[in-house]
Write an enzyme that holds these catalytic residues in place. Structure first.
Site, mmCIF file in Angstrom:
data_model
loop_
_atom_site.group_PDB
_atom_site.id
_atom_site.type_symbol
_atom_site.label_atom_id
_atom_site.label_comp_id
_atom_site.label_asym_id
_atom_site.label_seq_id
_atom_site.Cartn_x
_atom_site.Cartn_y
_atom_site.Cartn_z
ATOM 1 N N ASP A 224 0.872 -1.166 0.000
ATOM 2 C CA ASP A 224 0.000 0.000 0.000
ATOM 3 C C ASP A 224 0.914 1.222 0.000
ATOM 4 O O ASP A 224 1.391 1.659 1.047
ATOM 5 C CB ASP A 224 -0.905 -0.006 1.231
ATOM 6 C CG ASP A 224 -1.881 1.168 1.240
ATOM 7 O OD1 ASP A 224 -1.700 2.085 0.412
ATOM 8 O OD2 ASP A 224 -2.799 1.186 2.075
ATOM 9 N N LYS A 253 -1.742 13.205 -3.237
ATOM 10 C CA LYS A 253 -0.662 13.272 -2.251
ATOM 11 C C LYS A 253 0.613 13.805 -2.916
ATOM 12 O O LYS A 253 0.572 14.753 -3.685
ATOM 13 C CB LYS A 253 -0.464 11.916 -1.580
ATOM 14 C CG LYS A 253 -1.711 11.393 -0.846
ATOM 15 C CD LYS A 253 -1.413 10.137 -0.089
ATOM 16 C CE LYS A 253 -2.604 9.658 0.717
ATOM 17 N NZ LYS A 253 -3.690 9.098 -0.099
#
Length: 436
Positions: A224, A253
């Site tokens: 992840d 992000k």
């Protein structure tokens, strides 16, 4: 009351490479006429972002090119399926857009296969589990109190309801992942999959160690990489692709793309992954977002982005050092990434109170769980302020502003004014109405 977008000199931003540009608000003329109430909300959000310090680790500022793709006519197109095999007509051009995004993602990360359709990082994790697991299978992932994500076994999430999770954590003395404990838990539980990655662990995972543990128990390895994938793109973090069977990530992000997800995997798993995305977990792809992902991947392949990614890390390390000097207890003693987590109990504060004081000063960040006896701490990141052009001297100033806010200074509004002046010196987008 509605506002009017600026024109002429007032609409021109200060030159701040690469993102200041003339008048994002100009494209909102139609919205301004049709629905001034919503237009005001958009301008208000622009004002909020520009007047404060955006330190939420999961947020960033997209480029004007990414915003243009998101607001394009591709938003109109229904495109269930994959390029060359759609369930709708008229997909010739969106097929090219998706193929471009896939090719760029594969080249950027050295992956054999990429699926760019997931709507979010959680959607990507859902598809990865669906491709590799059956309901009831055991999964080993980072404990939520130690930095794991909701999709790593939260009982409130599909992952905790459909699969049997065991959690590993970090050492009490160092705050680092205890790989001996990970291996012991893997041998005890014999999981079908091991997940490496977190939302609040500021150090790089040892992907080779996780690969060895997964092979030892015959488990799939899922990385992840939602938080570090942008650093990976810029060469500022290790790449999980050579080690993991499947890599799930977000495209916002640090990567600075649109809000969305993607999956990277080995060619042998490509069919299973693609079927798990469509038709199992999603319907039609959001083609405007897919095109925006392609733009972001193209931007991330440049030397300028590599320099940016390394500056994000340098800024995080500089900020962590100042926060420690201001009395915060920085977990693991620092950071390797864009991410910092800190305990504020040494300042006789609870995390929620600390976040409230910072918000009042215009400093926006998150609260996160901390391992062992600590209840909650602060989680912050440097991706957005680095996009604005800030460097180590500004990190020193931010750290001191954080310390002052936590000590209760500036309740007369003076501290908020200092924050606004600092943020306003590094504009990302052109001035918006009411901000000249």
């Amino acid at each position: 009351m509605s506002v009017t977008p600026p024109t002429g000199r007032a609409a021109r931003a200060t030159a701040q490479e690469p993102y200041a540009y003339d008048g994002w608000s100009h494209g909102l003329d139609a919205l301004q006429r049709q629905d001034p109430e919503i237009a005001d909300l958009l301008f208000g959000e622009a004002r909020r972002q520009a007047d404060g310090l955006q330190l939420i680790a999961a947020e960033n500022f997209t480029s004007p090119a990414v915003l243009a793709a998101l607001g394009s006519p591709l938003a109109n197109k229904y495109a269930e399926g994959y390029p060359g095999a759609r369930h709708h007509g008229g997909c010739e051009l969106v097929d090219l857009a998706e193929r471009t995004a896939v090719d760029r993602a594969k080249a950027l990360f050295g992956a054999e296969h990429a699926n760019v359709q997931p709507h979010s990082g959680s959607s990507a994790m859902l598809a990865a589990y669906a491709a590799l697991l059956r309901p009831g299978d055991t999964v080993l992932a980072m404990d939520l109190r130690h930095g794991g994500h909701l999709t790593h076994g939260s009982p409130a999430n599909f992952s905790g309801r459909w699969y049997d999770f065991a959690g590993y954590g970090v050492r009490r003395d160092t705050g680092l992942i205890d790989y001996d404990r990970v291996q012991a838990l893997a041998r005890e539980h014999r999981p079908a999959a091991i997940v490496c990655g977190s939302i609040s662990y500021p150090r790089h995972p040892d992907y080779a160690a996780f690969r060895e543990i997964a092979d030892d128990v015959g488990a799939h390895l899922i990385a992840d990489a939602a938080h570090p994938i942008g650093l990976v793109a810029g060469g500022a973090a290790p790449n999980p692709v050579p080690y993991a069977d499947v890599v799930c990530a977000t495209t916002h992000k640090v990567l600075r793309g649109p809000r969305g997800g993607m999956i990277l995997c080995r060619e042998e798993l490509a069919g299973r992954i693609d079927r798990a995305v469509f038709p199992f977990t999603q319907g039609g792809a959001q083609m405007h977002s897919v095109a925006a992902k392609a733009v972001a991947f193209g931007e991330a392949a440049t030397p300028a982005f590599a320099a940016y990614a390394h500056q994000v890390v340098a800024n995080a390390r500089a900020l962590a050092a100042v926060l420690a000097a201001e009395g915060l207890s920085v977990t693991t003693g620092g950071t390797d990434t864009h991410l910092i987590t800190a305990d504020v109990s040494g300042l006789a504060l609870e995390a929620a109170t600390a976040r409230g004081r910072l918000a009042a000063a215009g400093i926006v960040l998150d609260v996160c769980g901390l391992p062992h006896e600590a209840a909650h701490g602060l989680r912050l990141g440097t991706a957005a302020v680095t996009t604005q052009g800030m460097r180590e001297p500004e990190m020193a100033r931010i750290g001191m502003l954080v310390g002052a806010a936590l000590r209760g200074a500036g309740r007369d509004g003076g501290l908020r004014g200092e924050v606004a002046r600092l943020a306003g010196s590094f504009p990302v987008y052109a001035p918006y109405p009411g901000h000249m």
